[in-house]
Each structure stands twice: as structure tokens, then as C-alpha cells.
Design a protein around this motif. Structure first.
Motif, PDB file in Angstrom:
ATOM      1  N   GLY A 206       0.823  -1.205   0.000  1.00 12.47           N
ATOM      2  CA  GLY A 206       0.000   0.000   0.000  1.00 12.47           C
ATOM      3  C   GLY A 206       0.854   1.252   0.000  1.00 12.47           C
ATOM      4  N   LYS A 210       5.634   4.168   0.339  1.00  8.35           N
ATOM      5  CA  LYS A 210       6.190   5.496  -0.041  1.00  8.35           C
ATOM      6  C   LYS A 210       6.439   5.732  -1.526  1.00  8.35           C
ATOM      7  CE  LYS A 210       6.977   5.934   4.490  1.00  8.35           C
ATOM      8  NZ  LYS A 210       5.757   5.936   5.271  1.00  8.35           N
ATOM      9  N   PRO A 234      -4.962   3.315  -4.378  1.00  7.97           N
ATOM     10  CA  PRO A 234      -4.167   4.527  -4.643  1.00  7.97           C
ATOM     11  C   PRO A 234      -2.810   4.227  -5.265  1.00  7.97           C
ATOM     12  CG  PRO A 234      -4.736   4.342  -2.287  1.00  7.97           C
ATOM     13  CD  PRO A 234      -5.394   3.209  -2.991  1.00  7.97           C
ATOM     14  N   ALA A 267      -8.780  -0.033   4.614  1.00  4.03           N
ATOM     15  CA  ALA A 267     -10.056   0.661   4.380  1.00  4.03           C
ATOM     16  C   ALA A 267     -11.104  -0.368   3.962  1.00  4.03           C
ATOM     17  CB  ALA A 267      -9.873   1.696   3.261  1.00  4.03           C
ATOM     18  N   ILE A 283       1.222  -6.078   8.106  1.00  7.14           N
ATOM     19  CA  ILE A 283       2.436  -5.405   8.590  1.00  7.14           C
ATOM     20  C   ILE A 283       2.191  -3.907   8.443  1.00  7.14           C
ATOM     21  CG2 ILE A 283       4.925  -5.095   8.242  1.00  7.14           C
ATOM     22  CD1 ILE A 283       4.879  -7.943   6.892  1.00  7.14           C
ATOM     23  N   ASN A 284       2.164  -3.200   9.584  1.00  4.91           N
ATOM     24  CA  ASN A 284       1.826  -1.771   9.555  1.00  4.91           C
ATOM     25  C   ASN A 284       2.465  -1.120  10.783  1.00  4.91           C
ATOM     26  OD1 ASN A 284       0.294   0.782   9.692  1.00  4.91           O
ATOM     27  ND2 ASN A 284      -1.014  -0.170   8.149  1.00  4.91           N
ATOM     28  N   GLY A 301       5.087  -2.623  13.010  1.00 10.11           N
ATOM     29  CA  GLY A 301       6.489  -2.287  12.776  1.00 10.11           C
ATOM     30  C   GLY A 301       6.668  -1.630  11.433  1.00 10.11           C
ATOM     31  N   ASP A 302       7.857  -1.110  11.227  1.00  8.19           N
ATOM     32  CA  ASP A 302       8.188  -0.436   9.972  1.00  8.19           C
ATOM     33  C   ASP A 302       8.434  -1.498   8.896  1.00  8.19           C
ATOM     34  OD1 ASP A 302       9.384   0.915   7.901  1.00  8.19           O
ATOM     35  OD2 ASP A 302      10.523   2.262   9.206  1.00  8.19           O
TER      36      ASP A 302
HETATM   37  P1  FAD Z   1      -3.315   4.666   3.178  1.00  6.36           P
HETATM   38  O1  FAD Z   1      -4.718   4.743   3.596  1.00  6.36           O
HETATM   39  O2  FAD Z   1      -2.567   5.910   2.990  1.00  6.36           O
HETATM   40  O3  FAD Z   1      -2.565   3.746   4.239  1.00  6.36           O
HETATM   41  C1  FAD Z   1      -1.193   3.545   4.271  1.00  6.36           C
HETATM   42  C2  FAD Z   1      -0.897   2.698   5.492  1.00  6.36           C
HETATM   43  O4  FAD Z   1       0.487   2.421   5.521  1.00  6.36           O
HETATM   44  C3  FAD Z   1      -1.250   3.368   6.837  1.00  6.36           C
HETATM   45  O5  FAD Z   1      -2.057   2.494   7.601  1.00  6.36           O
HETATM   46  C4  FAD Z   1       0.089   3.584   7.505  1.00  6.36           C
HETATM   47  O6  FAD Z   1       0.030   3.425   8.907  1.00  6.36           O
HETATM   48  C5  FAD Z   1       0.927   2.509   6.863  1.00  6.36           C
HETATM   49  N1  FAD Z   1       2.360   2.836   6.840  1.00  6.36           N
HETATM   50  C6  FAD Z   1       2.951   4.027   6.562  1.00  6.36           C
HETATM   51  N2  FAD Z   1       4.282   3.919   6.610  1.00  6.36           N
HETATM   52  C7  FAD Z   1       4.538   2.634   6.931  1.00  6.36           C
HETATM   53  C8  FAD Z   1       5.728   1.882   7.128  1.00  6.36           C
HETATM   54  N3  FAD Z   1       6.949   2.450   6.991  1.00  6.36           N
HETATM   55  N4  FAD Z   1       5.626   0.582   7.461  1.00  6.36           N
HETATM   56  C9  FAD Z   1       4.415  -0.018   7.604  1.00  6.36           C
HETATM   57  N5  FAD Z   1       3.274   0.641   7.416  1.00  6.36           N
HETATM   58  C10 FAD Z   1       3.311   1.924   7.068  1.00  6.36           C
HETATM   59  N6  FAD Z   1      -8.940   0.902  -2.074  1.00  6.36           N
HETATM   60  C11 FAD Z   1      -8.426  -0.307  -2.413  1.00  6.36           C
HETATM   61  O7  FAD Z   1      -7.346  -0.689  -1.947  1.00  6.36           O
HETATM   62  N7  FAD Z   1      -9.108  -1.128  -3.258  1.00  6.36           N
HETATM   63  C12 FAD Z   1     -10.295  -0.797  -3.808  1.00  6.36           C
HETATM   64  O8  FAD Z   1     -10.857  -1.567  -4.582  1.00  6.36           O
HETATM   65  C13 FAD Z   1     -10.851   0.480  -3.470  1.00  6.36           C
HETATM   66  N8  FAD Z   1     -12.034   0.859  -3.985  1.00  6.36           N
HETATM   67  C14 FAD Z   1     -12.564   2.058  -3.598  1.00  6.36           C
HETATM   68  C15 FAD Z   1     -13.828   2.437  -4.067  1.00  6.36           C
HETATM   69  C16 FAD Z   1     -14.390   3.640  -3.652  1.00  6.36           C
HETATM   70  C17 FAD Z   1     -15.736   4.005  -4.182  1.00  6.36           C
HETATM   71  C18 FAD Z   1     -13.684   4.481  -2.781  1.00  6.36           C
HETATM   72  C19 FAD Z   1     -14.290   5.784  -2.314  1.00  6.36           C
HETATM   73  C20 FAD Z   1     -12.446   4.131  -2.312  1.00  6.36           C
HETATM   74  C21 FAD Z   1     -11.856   2.930  -2.730  1.00  6.36           C
HETATM   75  N9  FAD Z   1     -10.592   2.529  -2.274  1.00  6.36           N
HETATM   76  C22 FAD Z   1     -10.109   1.309  -2.593  1.00  6.36           C
HETATM   77  C23 FAD Z   1      -9.731   3.461  -1.494  1.00  6.36           C
HETATM   78  C24 FAD Z   1      -9.767   3.184  -0.016  1.00  6.36           C
HETATM   79  O9  FAD Z   1     -10.830   3.884   0.581  1.00  6.36           O
HETATM   80  C25 FAD Z   1      -8.458   3.635   0.656  1.00  6.36           C
HETATM   81  O10 FAD Z   1      -8.269   5.004   0.384  1.00  6.36           O
HETATM   82  C26 FAD Z   1      -7.232   2.870   0.171  1.00  6.36           C
HETATM   83  O11 FAD Z   1      -7.448   1.487   0.294  1.00  6.36           O
HETATM   84  C27 FAD Z   1      -6.036   3.259   1.012  1.00  6.36           C
HETATM   85  O12 FAD Z   1      -4.897   2.701   0.471  1.00  6.36           O
HETATM   86  P2  FAD Z   1      -3.639   2.410   1.374  1.00  6.36           P
HETATM   87  O13 FAD Z   1      -4.047   1.597   2.545  1.00  6.36           O
HETATM   88  O14 FAD Z   1      -2.571   1.878   0.485  1.00  6.36           O
HETATM   89  O15 FAD Z   1      -3.169   3.868   1.800  1.00  6.36           O
END
Ligand code: FAD
Length: 317
Positions: A206, A210, A234, A267, A283-284, A301-302
Motif C-alpha cells: 500500500g 512510499k 491509490p 479501508a 504489517i503496519n 512495525g516499519d
Molecule cells: P493509506 O490509507 O494511505 O494507508 C497507508 C498505510 O500504511 C497506513 O495504515 C500507515 O500506517 C501505513 N504505513 C505508513 N508507513 C509505513 C511503514 N513504513 N511501514 C508499515 N506501514 C506503514 N482501495 C483499495 O485498496 N481497493 C479498492 O478496490 C478500493 N475501492 C474504492 C472504491 C471507492 C468508491 C472508494 C471511495 C475508495 C476505494 N478505495 C479502494 C480506497 C480506499 O478507501 C483507501 O483510500 C485505500 O485502500 C487506502 O490505500 P492504502 O491503505 O494503500 O493507503
């Protein structure tokens, strides 16, 4: 009476889902006091099917069926079901089977229940348990038509070995030229890697990673585990990874045995697509990340410290 099961192949080899649907068909046949007949198309060998409770294999060999064709395959299965007097037909939840099943249901005048996750709760009336609302709920569906068509969810039933000996019979259904008005003539795989649909293990990254330059460790972890790689929405929206890796409600669904989520918050839209996976490892670095509530195992953890250590440990095995 025979329960008919479509056992899919890839490049002539039986897929794991074929063995799972065969196992399930045996469970249904035992309930009904019936036998199991499998249909294969252009399989190199069908020996393995004996181990999973199949009594008879109808082997179809025809170059015209070399590439999947939903209408033609539905026609083949219809003729097989009629020949075997099958009142229950079982297919997997692969993309091809899901494409074909509604056509087959019409051909057989059958009620179709997709995403089935367990043996029928009762056979009269015929009731099956299915997932609903992107795996957030179950429902019980009653199929009242004479012929019943079941689409089994991947990894929902598992493989159940049986000591059996299947007989093999060559089957030459009539092909209808009209079914070939559109035809796949060539398939080129864009990657030699494990695909998300076939993967037993998926390693997913995810926004916490970065940037795209940090995906090397995700790919290495996937290689060590023999896994497919995936990502959150994203990540593919920003072009860090190809869209083919986007999983979730609006991406590909994942029903793996193990789903490893690295730097993904969890999410609801992400969870909706992956929560059919059996075991989830998260892992988060944020202990409050929502994904931990859905996880079977969690590492706070990182990722940049945890993942390399995990790779090193796994390499020792
Ligand atoms: P973020 O929410 O930014 O999370 C990043 C995570 O990484 C955080 O929890 C943080 O604590 C962690 N992190 C940061 N640095 C480190 C590190 N060094 N080591 C470990 N952990 C770390 N999303 C999908 O994935 N799939 C879908 O199909 C999807 N469909 C969607 C449909 C709609 C209609 C909408 C509105 C949204 C949709 N989304 C979907 C988006 C979803 O709501 C979230 O925004 C998305 O899943 C977030 O992606 P993310 O977890 O990669 O990023």
C-alpha cells in the motif's frame, strides 16, 4: 443419477480448482446417493481426479475447443449433463466458469447459485450457503428448478482425498458453428509470474511503501513465497504499480490461502475485495490501523525493517 462437475485445465493440466470442485461434487453426490462424473476438455491426463472422488471422466478432445469459448463449453456441458442425466452441475468460480455459467443455466433451464461456500444444507428443498455483499454476509439460497447449477467459491471447500478409481470415457459432443462466431485465436501471457486469480499466496503493498522504487522487497517476498503481487487502489492510481494488481471492491477479488498486506491501512473498500482470503497477515507501523481488526496475524512495525527480516528468515526454509 450423476452429479456433473466441470474440471478445468490450463495448458492441458488440471487446475487446483478442478480438484476442489471434484471434492465438493463428491460431497454433494454422497448426500444424494449419486455418483460423480467429471468433464474435461483437452486434458493431458485425468488420473488425479480418481483421488478426489470422481467415478467417471468424460474426456473431450477437440482442437476447436483449444481456447476457452463460453458458448461452446456451455454446449459441451449441456450435452454431458443430458447424457448423464445429471440434475446437479458444479463449476468453479474462475473467470471463465463465471462467464460460462449463466449461459449453461439457460441451456439447462437450471437455477444457478454462484459463490457457494459449503455443501448443501438440505437437498429437498435444495438449499445452499453463499456469500453476499462482497463477502460481508452469507445467505441461504433455495434452488427450486429441476436442474441445479452451483458455482463453488475458490478455497471455500478445500481438497478432500478419496480412494477411488475413475473410469475414462471419450466424449464427442456436437459443436455448433454459431458458437464460434467470436473466437479467441491466440493467448499471450503478459507475465510469467503467478497471477492473482491463481495464487495461493498474495503479497500486497500500500501507500505506506512510499514509492514505486520500494517494491523490490515486495517482489522478493512474493518470490520467496511463490506468491502473486498486488496493491491497494491509490498505489495503482498513482502509477506505482500496474492496474492489473489493484485489489479490493473496485479491483480484483482475492480468495487466497494467505494474504500479506504491507503498509495498507485496511479501508473498508480494500477489505471488501480480500476478506475471502483464509489467513491475513498485516504489517503496519500504526497499531491503530483498521486492518489489524481484520487480521489473523499482525506485526506492528516499519515495513522497511520487518519485510527484509521476513525474507531472510523465509530463505532459511
Ligand atoms: P493509506 O490509507 O494511505 O494507508 C497507508 C498505510 O500504511 C497506513 O495504515 C500507515 O500506517 C501505513 N504505513 C505508513 N508507513 C509505513 C511503514 N513504513 N511501514 C508499515 N506501514 C506503514 N482501495 C483499495 O485498496 N481497493 C479498492 O478496490 C478500493 N475501492 C474504492 C472504491 C471507492 C468508491 C472508494 C471511495 C475508495 C476505494 N478505495 C479502494 C480506497 C480506499 O478507501 C483507501 O483510500 C485505500 O485502500 C487506502 O490505500 P492504502 O491503505 O494503500 O493507503
Amino acid at each position: 443419477m450423476s452429479v456433473l462437475v466441470y474440471t478445468e485445465t490450463e495448458n492441458g493440466k488440471l487446475k487446483k480448482t478442478a480438484l476442489e470442485v471434484a471434492s465438493y461434487a463428491k460431497g454433494v453426490a454422497d448426500m444424494l446417493g449419486a455418483t460423480v462424473t467429471a468433464v474435461t476438455v483437452n486434458a493431458e491426463s485425468t488420473n488425479e481426479l480418481s483421488k478426489y472422488g470422481v467415478d467417471k471422466v468424460l474426456t473431450v478432445k477437440n482442437d476447436k475447443l483449444g481456447n476457452f469459448n463460453a458458448k461452446a463449453y456451455a454446449d459441451v456441458l449441456k450435452q454431458a449433463a443430458q447424457k448423464e442425466n445429471s440434475k446437479v452441475v458444479i463449476v468453479s468460480s474462475s473467470a471463465n466458469a463465471k462467464f460460462m455459467a449463466p449461459i449453461l443455466a439457460i441451456n439447462l433451464n437450471a437455477g444457478y447459485a454462484s459463490n457457494v461456500v459449503a455443501l448443501p444444507e438440505s437437498d429437498s428443498p435444495f438449499k445452499v450457503k453463499r456469500t453476499a455483499f462482497t463477502n460481508k454476509a452469507f445467505n441461504i439460497t433455495e434452488i427450486s428448478s429441476e436442474v441445479k447449477l452451483i458455482g463453488l467459491s475458490k478455497n471455500a471447500y478445500g481438497l478432500k482425498e478419496n480412494n477411488g478409481a475413475a473410469t475414462e470415457e471419450s466424449f464427442s459432443p456436437e459443436l455448433n458453428e454459431a458458437d464460434f462466431s467470436t473466437e479467441v485465436t491466440n493467448v499471450d501471457k503478459v507475465t510469467g509470474k503467478v497471477t492473482i486469480a491463481d495464487a495461493e499466496i498474495v503479497v500486497s503493498g500500500g501507500r505506506g511503501l512510499k514509492g514505486p522504487e520500494n517494491w523490490e522487497m515486495i517482489e522478493e517476498l512474493a518470490d520467496v513465497l511463490g506468491a502473486a503481487t498486488a496493491c491497494s487502489k491509490p498505489v495503482s492510481d498513482m502509477g506505482w504499480r500496474p492496474h492489473s494488481e489493484h485489489v479490493g471492491q473496485t479491483g480484483k477479488p482475492v480468495a487466497a490461502n494467505l494474504y500479506v498486506a504491507v503498509g495498507i491501512s485496511g479501508a473498508i473498500q480494500h477489505l471488501a475485495g480480500i476478506n475471502a482470503s483464509k489467513v491475513k497477515l498485516v504489517i503496519n507501523n500504526d497499531a491503530e490501523a483498521p486492518f489489524f481488526k481484520a487480521a489473523d496475524y499482525g506485526v506492528v512495525g516499519d515495513a522497511f525493517e520487518v519485510v527484509p527480516q521476513l525474507i531472510e528468515k523465509l530463505k532459511e526454509f
